[in-house]
Enzyme design. Sequence first.
Site, PDB file in Angstrom:
ATOM      1  N   ASN A  11       0.860  -1.060  -0.098  1.00  0.00           N
ATOM      2  CA  ASN A  11      -0.142  -0.013   0.043  1.00  0.00           C
ATOM      3  C   ASN A  11       1.096   1.182   0.156  1.00  0.00           C
ATOM      4  O   ASN A  11       1.499   1.624   0.909  1.00  0.00           O
ATOM      5  CB  ASN A  11      -0.808   0.057   1.329  1.00  0.00           C
ATOM      6  CG  ASN A  11      -1.726   1.230   1.332  1.00  0.00           C
ATOM      7  OD1 ASN A  11      -1.919   2.022   0.597  1.00  0.00           O
ATOM      8  ND2 ASN A  11      -2.615   1.121   2.481  1.00  0.00           N
ATOM      9  N   LYS A  13       0.049   4.246   0.094  1.00  0.00           N
ATOM     10  CA  LYS A  13      -0.709   5.399   0.775  1.00  0.00           C
ATOM     11  C   LYS A  13      -0.622   6.606  -0.082  1.00  0.00           C
ATOM     12  O   LYS A  13      -0.441   6.806  -1.418  1.00  0.00           O
ATOM     13  CB  LYS A  13      -0.218   5.517   2.159  1.00  0.00           C
ATOM     14  CG  LYS A  13      -0.303   4.103   2.990  1.00  0.00           C
ATOM     15  CD  LYS A  13      -0.153   4.197   4.312  1.00  0.00           C
ATOM     16  CE  LYS A  13      -0.328   2.959   4.963  1.00  0.00           C
ATOM     17  NZ  LYS A  13      -0.320   2.748   6.376  1.00  0.00           N
ATOM     18  N   HIS A  97      -9.787   0.742   4.569  1.00  0.00           N
ATOM     19  CA  HIS A  97      -8.610   0.807   5.258  1.00  0.00           C
ATOM     20  C   HIS A  97      -8.803   1.793   6.469  1.00  0.00           C
ATOM     21  O   HIS A  97      -9.578   2.688   6.547  1.00  0.00           O
ATOM     22  CB  HIS A  97      -7.521   1.632   4.448  1.00  0.00           C
ATOM     23  CG  HIS A  97      -6.041   1.392   5.074  1.00  0.00           C
ATOM     24  ND1 HIS A  97      -5.581   2.317   5.978  1.00  0.00           N
ATOM     25  CD2 HIS A  97      -5.072   0.658   4.724  1.00  0.00           C
ATOM     26  CE1 HIS A  97      -4.430   1.985   6.075  1.00  0.00           C
ATOM     27  NE2 HIS A  97      -4.096   0.921   5.585  1.00  0.00           N
ATOM     28  N   GLU A  99      -7.258   4.075   7.651  1.00  0.00           N
ATOM     29  CA  GLU A  99      -7.124   5.426   7.402  1.00  0.00           C
ATOM     30  C   GLU A  99      -8.207   5.978   6.746  1.00  0.00           C
ATOM     31  O   GLU A  99      -8.522   7.161   7.113  1.00  0.00           O
ATOM     32  CB  GLU A  99      -5.719   5.638   6.777  1.00  0.00           C
ATOM     33  CG  GLU A  99      -4.522   5.468   7.650  1.00  0.00           C
ATOM     34  CD  GLU A  99      -3.236   4.744   7.059  1.00  0.00           C
ATOM     35  OE1 GLU A  99      -2.912   4.907   5.841  1.00  0.00           O
ATOM     36  OE2 GLU A  99      -2.262   4.402   7.589  1.00  0.00           O
ATOM     37  N   GLU A 169      -5.611  -5.624  10.211  1.00  0.00           N
ATOM     38  CA  GLU A 169      -4.527  -4.611  10.264  1.00  0.00           C
ATOM     39  C   GLU A 169      -4.950  -4.042  11.473  1.00  0.00           C
ATOM     40  O   GLU A 169      -5.734  -2.864  11.689  1.00  0.00           O
ATOM     41  CB  GLU A 169      -4.516  -3.751   9.312  1.00  0.00           C
ATOM     42  CG  GLU A 169      -4.166  -4.136   7.733  1.00  0.00           C
ATOM     43  CD  GLU A 169      -3.582  -3.115   6.869  1.00  0.00           C
ATOM     44  OE1 GLU A 169      -2.440  -3.136   6.468  1.00  0.00           O
ATOM     45  OE2 GLU A 169      -4.260  -2.120   6.529  1.00  0.00           O
ATOM     46  N   GLY A 175       2.095   1.438  10.924  1.00  0.00           N
ATOM     47  CA  GLY A 175       3.148   2.671  11.208  1.00  0.00           C
ATOM     48  C   GLY A 175       3.741   2.940  12.263  1.00  0.00           C
ATOM     49  O   GLY A 175       4.140   4.199  12.484  1.00  0.00           O
ATOM     50  N   SER A 215       3.105  -2.514  10.417  1.00  0.00           N
ATOM     51  CA  SER A 215       4.634  -2.665  10.590  1.00  0.00           C
ATOM     52  C   SER A 215       5.368  -3.935  10.159  1.00  0.00           C
ATOM     53  O   SER A 215       6.162  -4.395  10.735  1.00  0.00           O
ATOM     54  CB  SER A 215       4.794  -2.328  12.001  1.00  0.00           C
ATOM     55  OG  SER A 215       4.484  -1.143  12.365  1.00  0.00           O
TER      56      SER A 215
HETATM   57  P1  13P Z   1       2.743  -0.069   7.998  1.00  0.00           P
HETATM   58  O1  13P Z   1       3.347  -1.271   7.134  1.00  0.00           O
HETATM   59  O2  13P Z   1       3.407   1.110   7.265  1.00  0.00           O
HETATM   60  O3  13P Z   1       2.752  -0.037   9.230  1.00  0.00           O
HETATM   61  O4  13P Z   1       1.243   0.305   7.302  1.00  0.00           O
HETATM   62  C1  13P Z   1       0.324  -1.022   7.080  1.00  0.00           C
HETATM   63  C2  13P Z   1      -0.714  -0.559   6.301  1.00  0.00           C
HETATM   64  O5  13P Z   1      -1.632   0.465   6.641  1.00  0.00           O
HETATM   65  C3  13P Z   1      -0.994  -1.097   5.161  1.00  0.00           C
HETATM   66  O6  13P Z   1      -2.215  -0.969   4.616  1.00  0.00           O
END
Ligand code: 13P
Length: 253
Positions: A11, A13, A97, A99, A169, A175, A215
């Site tokens: 991803n 982002k 997601h 976010e 997740e 993150g 992560s």
């Molecule tokens: P990270 O791998 O940066 O923690 O992000 C995970 C994520 O949100 C994948 O969609």
Amino acid sequence: MARRRRLIYGNFKMQLGIAATRAWLADVLPVLEPAVGVEAVVFPSFVCLALAKAAVGGAPLGLGAQDVSPHGEGAYTGDVSASMLREAGCSHVLVAHSERRRYHGEDDELARRKLRAALASGLRPVYCVGESLEQYDRGEAAAVVAGQVRTGLEGFTPEEVGRVVVAYEPVWAIGTGRSARPEHAARAAQWIRDEVATMYMREVAKEMPVLYGGSVSPSNVGAYLTQPGVDGVLAGGASQAPETYLGLLEAAR
Ligand code: 13P
């Protein structure tokens, strides 16, 4: 028993723009080997999808979008429909997601409408679920994840649900560098399958790919991929640099 396919999804982002996505593809595509039993898919920004499709050509790298409109077409300024994503070369799309849930107020009901739109256009949706830190601390993770699955995946046919990938997740692992213990990811995969088995058929639940995200790095990915019921990973940060994404693929082989 044949080994299940491993899904290594990335991803991007809102981290890689046009120039950065071009550079990523220029680094990764020449060294990308078709790997039996591994499926590589990345999710660039909307504005990079068409250029990514042109660059990928026949290389073994799938493309997905990070979001999709619940509407088929019409006056929905700013939305991008599932059929537009297909036209841009997408095979996959992320839905709900954390976010999107956090910054755009998306809930499980909206997720279900987006899943329906994606499936109707032949996209493979990746439905993202996972508890917050407060929910985790209160011991509510199993109930939260089961509820997200129940509401988001309600009302489909077994055939439709069979085309969904679920990504677990946990919000506290995204993150933060604080990845979930691999056994926790395996337990969550089981909560998801149990709920799907109750709603649909046990066979559908068994076949459904379940990913872990939060992560993930080249050094810990192996521990997730060897957990029962975890079919792959959805990486954020580690997918955004060519060498670490290639490291994830290497570990999956
Ligand atoms: P990270 O791998 O940066 O923690 O992000 C995970 C994520 O949100 C994948 O969609």
